[in-house]
Write a protein that holds these residues in place. Structure first.
Motif, PDB file in Angstrom:
ATOM      1  N   VAL A 117       0.845  -1.207   0.000  1.00 36.68           N
ATOM      2  CA  VAL A 117       0.000   0.000   0.000  1.00 36.68           C
ATOM      3  C   VAL A 117       0.880   1.257   0.000  1.00 36.68           C
ATOM      4  CG1 VAL A 117      -1.538   1.373   1.478  1.00 36.68           C
ATOM      5  CG2 VAL A 117      -2.070  -1.026   1.013  1.00 36.68           C
ATOM      6  N   ALA A 118       1.957   1.211   0.769  1.00 34.48           N
ATOM      7  CA  ALA A 118       2.847   2.382   0.841  1.00 34.48           C
ATOM      8  C   ALA A 118       3.401   2.724  -0.548  1.00 34.48           C
ATOM      9  CB  ALA A 118       3.981   2.103   1.822  1.00 34.48           C
ATOM     10  N   TRP A 119       3.875   1.705  -1.259  1.00 33.85           N
ATOM     11  CA  TRP A 119       4.385   1.950  -2.623  1.00 33.85           C
ATOM     12  C   TRP A 119       3.248   2.392  -3.547  1.00 33.85           C
ATOM     13  CZ3 TRP A 119       9.096   2.867  -4.307  1.00 33.85           C
ATOM     14  CH2 TRP A 119      10.207   2.316  -3.651  1.00 33.85           C
ATOM     15  N   GLY A 120       2.055   1.844  -3.337  1.00 30.15           N
ATOM     16  CA  GLY A 120       0.903   2.284  -4.132  1.00 30.15           C
ATOM     17  C   GLY A 120       0.644   3.776  -3.933  1.00 30.15           C
ATOM     18  N   ALA A 138       9.605  -0.633   9.989  1.00 33.86           N
ATOM     19  CA  ALA A 138       9.860   0.198   8.798  1.00 33.86           C
ATOM     20  C   ALA A 138       8.671   0.157   7.836  1.00 33.86           C
ATOM     21  CB  ALA A 138      11.138  -0.256   8.093  1.00 33.86           C
ATOM     22  N   THR A 139       7.981  -0.997   7.773  1.00 35.81           N
ATOM     23  CA  THR A 139       6.816  -1.076   6.882  1.00 35.81           C
ATOM     24  C   THR A 139       5.643  -0.272   7.450  1.00 35.81           C
ATOM     25  OG1 THR A 139       6.036  -3.139   7.872  1.00 35.81           O
ATOM     26  CG2 THR A 139       7.392  -3.346   5.916  1.00 35.81           C
ATOM     27  N   VAL A 140       5.500  -0.288   8.785  1.00 38.60           N
ATOM     28  CA  VAL A 140       4.431   0.519   9.405  1.00 38.60           C
ATOM     29  C   VAL A 140       4.701   1.997   9.135  1.00 38.60           C
ATOM     30  CG1 VAL A 140       3.323   1.188  11.583  1.00 38.60           C
ATOM     31  CG2 VAL A 140       3.984  -1.198  11.207  1.00 38.60           C
ATOM     32  N   LEU A 141       5.960   2.389   9.325  1.00 38.19           N
ATOM     33  CA  LEU A 141       6.342   3.788   9.095  1.00 38.19           C
ATOM     34  C   LEU A 141       6.099   4.187   7.632  1.00 38.19           C
ATOM     35  CD1 LEU A 141       7.712   6.138  10.661  1.00 38.19           C
ATOM     36  CD2 LEU A 141       9.875   5.346   9.715  1.00 38.19           C
ATOM     37  N   ALA A 142       6.475   3.295   6.718  1.00 33.58           N
ATOM     38  CA  ALA A 142       6.307   3.591   5.286  1.00 33.58           C
ATOM     39  C   ALA A 142       4.828   3.764   4.951  1.00 33.58           C
ATOM     40  CB  ALA A 142       6.915   2.474   4.441  1.00 33.58           C
ATOM     41  N   LYS A 143       3.995   2.880   5.486  1.00 35.96           N
ATOM     42  CA  LYS A 143       2.562   2.959   5.198  1.00 35.96           C
ATOM     43  C   LYS A 143       1.985   4.245   5.796  1.00 35.96           C
ATOM     44  CE  LYS A 143      -1.932   2.214   5.748  1.00 35.96           C
ATOM     45  NZ  LYS A 143      -2.828   3.022   6.596  1.00 35.96           N
ATOM     46  N   GLN A 144       2.354   4.515   7.036  1.00 31.93           N
ATOM     47  CA  GLN A 144       1.820   5.695   7.721  1.00 31.93           C
ATOM     48  C   GLN A 144       2.194   6.985   6.973  1.00 31.93           C
ATOM     49  OE1 GLN A 144      -0.116   6.212   9.980  1.00 31.93           O
ATOM     50  NE2 GLN A 144       0.350   8.027  11.153  1.00 31.93           N
ATOM     51  N   VAL A 145       3.461   7.120   6.648  1.00 29.39           N
ATOM     52  CA  VAL A 145       3.946   8.351   6.005  1.00 29.39           C
ATOM     53  C   VAL A 145       3.376   8.466   4.580  1.00 29.39           C
ATOM     54  CG1 VAL A 145       6.025   9.489   5.099  1.00 29.39           C
ATOM     55  CG2 VAL A 145       6.048   8.481   7.387  1.00 29.39           C
ATOM     56  N   SER A 146       3.433   7.377   3.828  1.00 29.70           N
ATOM     57  CA  SER A 146       3.011   7.443   2.423  1.00 29.70           C
ATOM     58  C   SER A 146       1.514   7.693   2.288  1.00 29.70           C
ATOM     59  CB  SER A 146       3.370   6.153   1.691  1.00 29.70           C
ATOM     60  OG  SER A 146       4.733   5.933   1.775  1.00 29.70           O
ATOM     61  N   MET A 178      -6.520   4.850   1.797  1.00 29.94           N
ATOM     62  CA  MET A 178      -5.236   4.278   2.221  1.00 29.94           C
ATOM     63  C   MET A 178      -4.915   4.645   3.674  1.00 29.94           C
ATOM     64  SD  MET A 178      -4.590   2.566  -0.369  1.00 29.94           S
ATOM     65  CE  MET A 178      -6.301   2.495  -0.884  1.00 29.94           C
ATOM     66  N   GLU A 179      -5.595   5.691   4.187  1.00 29.40           N
ATOM     67  CA  GLU A 179      -5.401   6.057   5.602  1.00 29.40           C
ATOM     68  C   GLU A 179      -6.255   5.183   6.536  1.00 29.40           C
ATOM     69  OE1 GLU A 179      -3.895  10.427   6.112  1.00 29.40           O
ATOM     70  OE2 GLU A 179      -5.999  10.469   5.506  1.00 29.40           O
ATOM     71  N   LEU A 180      -7.137   4.374   5.927  1.00 27.45           N
ATOM     72  CA  LEU A 180      -8.013   3.531   6.748  1.00 27.45           C
ATOM     73  C   LEU A 180      -7.550   2.082   6.803  1.00 27.45           C
ATOM     74  CD1 LEU A 180     -11.536   4.629   5.365  1.00 27.45           C
ATOM     75  CD2 LEU A 180     -10.210   5.659   7.222  1.00 27.45           C
ATOM     76  N   ILE A 181      -6.859   1.624   5.747  1.00 29.09           N
ATOM     77  CA  ILE A 181      -6.632   0.172   5.619  1.00 29.09           C
ATOM     78  C   ILE A 181      -5.236  -0.247   6.087  1.00 29.09           C
ATOM     79  CG2 ILE A 181      -8.268  -0.008   3.709  1.00 29.09           C
ATOM     80  CD1 ILE A 181      -5.824  -0.309   1.835  1.00 29.09           C
ATOM     81  N   GLU A 182      -5.093  -1.550   6.220  1.00 31.55           N
ATOM     82  CA  GLU A 182      -3.811  -2.179   6.665  1.00 31.55           C
ATOM     83  C   GLU A 182      -3.311  -1.541   7.951  1.00 31.55           C
ATOM     84  OE1 GLU A 182      -3.297  -4.629   4.761  1.00 31.55           O
ATOM     85  OE2 GLU A 182      -3.968  -4.062   2.768  1.00 31.55           O
ATOM     86  N   GLY A 183      -4.241  -1.197   8.850  1.00 31.13           N
ATOM     87  CA  GLY A 183      -3.917  -0.424  10.051  1.00 31.13           C
ATOM     88  C   GLY A 183      -4.168   1.026   9.723  1.00 31.13           C
ATOM     89  N   SER A 184      -5.234   1.581  10.326  1.00 24.83           N
ATOM     90  CA  SER A 184      -5.564   2.992  10.057  1.00 24.83           C
ATOM     91  C   SER A 184      -4.439   3.896  10.573  1.00 24.83           C
ATOM     92  CB  SER A 184      -6.861   3.349  10.791  1.00 24.83           C
ATOM     93  OG  SER A 184      -6.619   3.222  12.190  1.00 24.83           O
ATOM     94  N   THR A 185      -4.546   5.172  10.247  1.00 22.84           N
ATOM     95  CA  THR A 185      -3.565   6.154  10.728  1.00 22.84           C
ATOM     96  C   THR A 185      -3.370   6.021  12.236  1.00 22.84           C
ATOM     97  OG1 THR A 185      -4.220   7.684   8.993  1.00 22.84           O
ATOM     98  CG2 THR A 185      -3.164   8.658  10.944  1.00 22.84           C
TER      99      THR A 185
END
Ligand code: FAD
Length: 368
Positions: free
Chosen positions: A231-234, A301-309, A345-352
């Motif tokens: 999701v982060a790369w998306g 690092a993946t949580v951080l990437a998802k959160q920031v992206s 993307m702010e809701l899924i795979e762990g919301s913000t």
């Protein structure tokens, strides 16, 4: 050695063309598009070559995911689900299950992953789906919601309670007792095939069970790691599409006798978009480097990437709409779709908020 993703972007260009808006409106990606990409192994390009996959690194797969995301977030969502299913099988399954499932996923079968239930969204510990051994079989009972790509999938990796712990189980859509009902009119990623999945006394062979007996949250974290980095790369892709549309428009459109880009307040929007795209790219590259080197920091690092992206994409898409003005106020415009897709993307795979809680725990536990 040939580059595993050689020709992949060209195939995506060919298959997607200018049809993403049409798919968004109809809520459907043509089966042929998904099957052709799946048959080339491109929807789960990280599957190792030993299992019939392309064996792409996380960095290469990430850049490809961003490319797909820049063209069509619905297609990218299907790709995330397929990759997450393959990753869950790879991490939770044994050698027999690797041989049974991974070549199929790398060769054309489509998959989704179901964690969420009506009463278990952010709090997956409230999950009530059960996977119960019964002789040499297991019986699956439960109600899953919002499963991305379930509408297209041949199999669904379902997470549920198993004894005192948890397990995932590979459920063929064709198994008696499985019902898939599409989520009507999602606000974004409308062609991603979101569906609710009912599992009524679904009887499967015991070797469909993966990771049986693991603690639920450990199992969920393992599977979600792939979803988060994908999701982060998306989101990087969403930002690239927005930056591209905004800078073109700001160069071409004139108001008050000058290109929009010459007005400094519009220029600031472009600078913010470029910054957002660069921040998201760097944080994803960092996570993929950790993934490829097997770093112990990979999960955080993946949580951080998802959160920031996700945050950068949601803000960046809103900024792009502002730059385009009424030009972006048409349903299906690349920037209008990005605005709707990015918010999800702010809701899924762990919301913000859930990502913030994970990052806060990590911050507290860090060595001084
Ligand atoms: P809730 O959990 O009810 O949360 C609502 C709000 O409260 C959120 O802002 C949340 O962050 C906040 N909140 C909740 N708890 C806390 C807390 N402790 N502290 C602070 N804030 C909190 N699920 C799957 O299993 N597979 C999929 O493929 C899948 N795809 C999806 C695709 C889309 C487009 C969407 C919208 C959802 C998808 N889901 C999927 C479900 C998704 O994972 C859940 O929607 C998500 O976990 C949030 O759960 P919820 O919607 O029930 O919100």
């Amino acid at each position: 050695m040939p580059e595993p993703l050689a020709g992949a972007r060209e195939l995506v260009d060919d298959l997607v063309g200018d049809r993403a808006a049409e798919w968004d409106r109809s809520g459907e990606i043509p089966d042929e598009v998904l099957r052709r990409l799946a048959a080339r192994g491109l929807l789960c390009a990280g599957v190792p070559a030993d299992f019939g996959g392309l064996g792409a690194t996380s960095a290469a797969n990430g850049e490809f995911t961003a490319y797909v995301g820049s063209r069509c977030s619905s297609l990218r969502s299907v790709m995330t689900s397929q990759g997450m299913a393959a990753w869950a099988i790879q991490r939770l399954g044994g050698p027999r299950q690797h041989a049974m499932y991974l070549p199929e996923l790398a060769g054309g079968r489509l998959a989704a992953v179901a964690f969420s239930e009506a009463e278990a969204g952010s709090d997956l510990s409230a999950m009530t789906t059960t996977i119960e051994p019964d002789g040499d079989a297991v019986v699956v009972r439960g109600r899953k919601v919002w499963t991305t790509a379930a509408h297209y999938a041949d199999v669904i990796v379902v997470v549920g309670r198993y004894g005192s712990g948890a397990a995932a189980v590979v459920v063929p859509i064709s198994a008696p007792g499985v019902t898939v009902r599409r989520v009507p009119l999602p606000s974004g990623c409308r062609a991603a095939g979101h569906a609710d999945v009912h599992l009524d006394e679904v009887r499967l062979p015991a070797d469909a069970v993966l990771g049986g007996g693991q603690p639920l949250m450990l199992l969920v974290t393992t599977a979600l790691a792939y979803g988060r980095i994908s999701v982060a790369w998306g989101c990087v892709g969403i930002l690239r599409a927005c930056l591209d549309a905004a800078r073109r428009h700001a160069r071409d459109r004139r108001q008050f006798g000058e290109p929009l880009a010459r007005h400094q307040l519009v220029g600031r929007h472009l600078a913010n978009l470029l910054t957002a795209e660069q921040i998201a790219t760097r944080v994803c590259e960092h996570a993929s480097r950790g993934w490829d080197s097997g770093s112990p920091d990979m999960v955080i690092a993946t949580v951080l990437a998802k959160q920031v992206s996700a945050a950068q994409a949601a803000q960046g898409a809103a900024t792009a709409v502002q730059v385009l003005g009424s030009a972006a106020a048409h349903e299906g415009h690349v920037v209008e779709r990005a605005y709707r897709d990015a918010k999800l993307m702010e809701l899924i795979e762990g919301s913000t908020e859930i990502c913030q809680l994970i990052l806060a725990d990590h911050a507290v536990s860090m060595a001084a």
